[in-house]
Scaffold this motif. Structure first.
Motif, PDB file in Angstrom:
ATOM      1  N   THR A   1      -8.399   0.566  12.213  1.00  0.00           N
ATOM      2  CA  THR A   1      -8.174   1.756  13.028  1.00  0.00           C
ATOM      3  C   THR A   1      -6.731   2.233  12.918  1.00  0.00           C
ATOM      4  O   THR A   1      -5.829   1.466  12.569  1.00  0.00           O
ATOM      5  CB  THR A   1      -8.468   1.459  14.516  1.00  0.00           C
ATOM      6  OG1 THR A   1      -7.524   0.498  14.987  1.00  0.00           O
ATOM      7  CG2 THR A   1      -9.888   0.949  14.710  1.00  0.00           C
ATOM      8  N   SER A   2      -6.532   3.490  13.253  1.00  0.00           N
ATOM      9  CA  SER A   2      -5.180   4.049  13.272  1.00  0.00           C
ATOM     10  C   SER A   2      -4.312   3.323  14.291  1.00  0.00           C
ATOM     11  O   SER A   2      -3.111   3.139  14.081  1.00  0.00           O
ATOM     12  CB  SER A   2      -5.218   5.537  13.590  1.00  0.00           C
ATOM     13  OG  SER A   2      -5.820   6.256  12.535  1.00  0.00           O
TER      14      SER A   2
ATOM     15  N   SER B   1      -3.435   7.685   9.592  1.00  0.00           N
ATOM     16  CA  SER B   1      -4.893   7.621   9.401  1.00  0.00           C
ATOM     17  C   SER B   1      -5.245   7.346   7.940  1.00  0.00           C
ATOM     18  O   SER B   1      -6.227   6.654   7.659  1.00  0.00           O
ATOM     19  CB  SER B   1      -5.562   8.905   9.878  1.00  0.00           C
ATOM     20  OG  SER B   1      -5.052  10.019   9.173  1.00  0.00           O
ATOM     21  N   ASP B   2      -4.430   7.848   7.002  1.00  0.00           N
ATOM     22  CA  ASP B   2      -4.670   7.562   5.576  1.00  0.00           C
ATOM     23  C   ASP B   2      -4.579   6.060   5.316  1.00  0.00           C
ATOM     24  O   ASP B   2      -5.417   5.486   4.615  1.00  0.00           O
ATOM     25  CB  ASP B   2      -3.649   8.284   4.698  1.00  0.00           C
ATOM     26  CG  ASP B   2      -3.721   9.788   4.833  1.00  0.00           C
ATOM     27  OD1 ASP B   2      -4.837  10.313   4.990  1.00  0.00           O
ATOM     28  OD2 ASP B   2      -2.655  10.433   4.782  1.00  0.00           O
TER      29      ASP B   2
ATOM     30  N   CYS C   1       2.561   8.991   3.368  1.00  0.00           N
ATOM     31  CA  CYS C   1       1.231   9.373   3.839  1.00  0.00           C
ATOM     32  C   CYS C   1       1.175   9.263   5.353  1.00  0.00           C
ATOM     33  O   CYS C   1       2.140   8.843   5.993  1.00  0.00           O
ATOM     34  CB  CYS C   1       0.154   8.518   3.193  1.00  0.00           C
ATOM     35  SG  CYS C   1       0.308   6.767   3.569  1.00  0.00           S
TER      36      CYS C   1
ATOM     37  N   ARG D   1       0.845  -1.210   0.000  1.00  0.00           N
ATOM     38  CA  ARG D   1       0.000   0.000   0.000  1.00  0.00           C
ATOM     39  C   ARG D   1       0.876   1.254   0.000  1.00  0.00           C
ATOM     40  O   ARG D   1       0.608   2.204  -0.722  1.00  0.00           O
ATOM     41  CB  ARG D   1      -0.926   0.019   1.211  1.00  0.00           C
ATOM     42  CG  ARG D   1      -2.113  -0.869   1.088  1.00  0.00           C
ATOM     43  CD  ARG D   1      -3.007  -0.750   2.325  1.00  0.00           C
ATOM     44  NE  ARG D   1      -4.062  -1.734   2.278  1.00  0.00           N
ATOM     45  CZ  ARG D   1      -5.178  -1.591   1.585  1.00  0.00           C
ATOM     46  NH1 ARG D   1      -5.395  -0.511   0.898  1.00  0.00           N
ATOM     47  NH2 ARG D   1      -6.093  -2.539   1.591  1.00  0.00           N
TER      48      ARG D   1
ATOM     49  N   ARG E   1       0.853   4.095  -2.781  1.00  0.00           N
ATOM     50  CA  ARG E   1       0.286   5.352  -2.299  1.00  0.00           C
ATOM     51  C   ARG E   1       1.340   6.437  -2.145  1.00  0.00           C
ATOM     52  O   ARG E   1       1.068   7.611  -2.297  1.00  0.00           O
ATOM     53  CB  ARG E   1      -0.383   5.095  -0.952  1.00  0.00           C
ATOM     54  CG  ARG E   1      -1.203   6.235  -0.458  1.00  0.00           C
ATOM     55  CD  ARG E   1      -1.961   5.815   0.775  1.00  0.00           C
ATOM     56  NE  ARG E   1      -3.239   6.434   0.918  1.00  0.00           N
ATOM     57  CZ  ARG E   1      -3.461   7.724   1.000  1.00  0.00           C
ATOM     58  NH1 ARG E   1      -2.490   8.560   0.906  1.00  0.00           N
ATOM     59  NH2 ARG E   1      -4.668   8.197   1.153  1.00  0.00           N
TER      60      ARG E   1
ATOM     61  N   GLY F   1      -9.130  -0.092   5.984  1.00  0.00           N
ATOM     62  CA  GLY F   1     -10.362  -0.394   6.702  1.00  0.00           C
ATOM     63  C   GLY F   1     -10.124  -0.827   8.144  1.00  0.00           C
ATOM     64  O   GLY F   1     -10.885  -1.614   8.688  1.00  0.00           O
TER      65      GLY F   1
ATOM     66  N   GLY G   1      -4.936   3.678   7.536  1.00  0.00           N
ATOM     67  CA  GLY G   1      -6.034   3.020   8.232  1.00  0.00           C
ATOM     68  C   GLY G   1      -7.326   3.073   7.452  1.00  0.00           C
ATOM     69  O   GLY G   1      -8.031   2.065   7.327  1.00  0.00           O
ATOM     70  N   GLU G   2      -7.637   4.252   6.911  1.00  0.00           N
ATOM     71  CA  GLU G   2      -8.856   4.403   6.100  1.00  0.00           C
ATOM     72  C   GLU G   2      -8.819   3.482   4.897  1.00  0.00           C
ATOM     73  O   GLU G   2      -9.793   2.805   4.583  1.00  0.00           O
ATOM     74  CB  GLU G   2      -8.989   5.847   5.617  1.00  0.00           C
ATOM     75  CG  GLU G   2      -9.562   6.793   6.621  1.00  0.00           C
ATOM     76  CD  GLU G   2      -9.676   8.204   6.060  1.00  0.00           C
ATOM     77  OE1 GLU G   2      -9.890   8.351   4.838  1.00  0.00           O
ATOM     78  OE2 GLU G   2      -9.535   9.150   6.851  1.00  0.00           O
ATOM     79  N   GLU G   3      -7.684   3.466   4.221  1.00  0.00           N
ATOM     80  CA  GLU G   3      -7.552   2.663   3.012  1.00  0.00           C
ATOM     81  C   GLU G   3      -7.648   1.170   3.312  1.00  0.00           C
ATOM     82  O   GLU G   3      -8.226   0.409   2.544  1.00  0.00           O
ATOM     83  CB  GLU G   3      -6.207   2.980   2.357  1.00  0.00           C
ATOM     84  CG  GLU G   3      -6.134   2.615   0.907  1.00  0.00           C
ATOM     85  CD  GLU G   3      -4.865   3.164   0.287  1.00  0.00           C
ATOM     86  OE1 GLU G   3      -3.947   2.363   0.090  1.00  0.00           O
ATOM     87  OE2 GLU G   3      -4.798   4.373   0.015  1.00  0.00           O
TER      88      GLU G   3
END
Length: 126
Positions: free
Chosen positions: A42-43, A33-34, A30, A23, A27, A40, A36-38
């Motif tokens: 938690t941070s 949190s970026d 980054c 990733r 990506r 799915g 984590g969002e990607e």
């Protein structure tokens, strides 16, 4: 996937760690949190995973120059090398699989993939 799992086991990585490295490769630098969002998750989960990768020298965690409260995550040269080797493993499986297909089957797969790409583009527009 089998080759990727074998690569992960051989080098002592979990699939989650290898996934995080890949990733980051695609990506670029980054924040936690970026990622984590990607992914799915938690941070906090990402932070734990990243800590192991930092300790292994595969990932570097630095302060964000615009906001020192946030960290920027980036691959090290060693991390990029691991990703490169993992992607070669994944590619070798695809090459082996394609070699098992007849020319006609290859054309069918190509047509089906093109159809999926076209339909996915329609989904992204909506």
């Amino acid at each position: 996937m089998h080759n990727l799992m074998r690569f992960a086991r051989k080098h002592g990585f979990s699939l989650a760690q290898l996934n995080m490295l890949i990733r980051l490769h695609y990506r670029g630098d980054c924040g936690v949190s970026d990622l984590g969002e990607e992914a799915g998750v938690t941070s906090a989960a990402v932070s734990q995973l990243l800590e192991k990768l930092v300790q292994q020298g595969l990932v570097l965690r630095t302060e964000d120059p615009q906001d020192r409260r946030h960290k920027v995550i980036m691959l090290t040269d060693a991390g990029r090398q691991v990703v490169h080797e993992a992607l070669i493993e994944r590619q070798s499986w695809l090459i082996q699989l394609a070699g098992l297909l007849t020319p006609e089957e290859q054309e069918q797969v190509d047509a089906a993939l093109q159809l999926l790409i076209d339909r996915a583009a329609l989904l992204e527009k909506s």
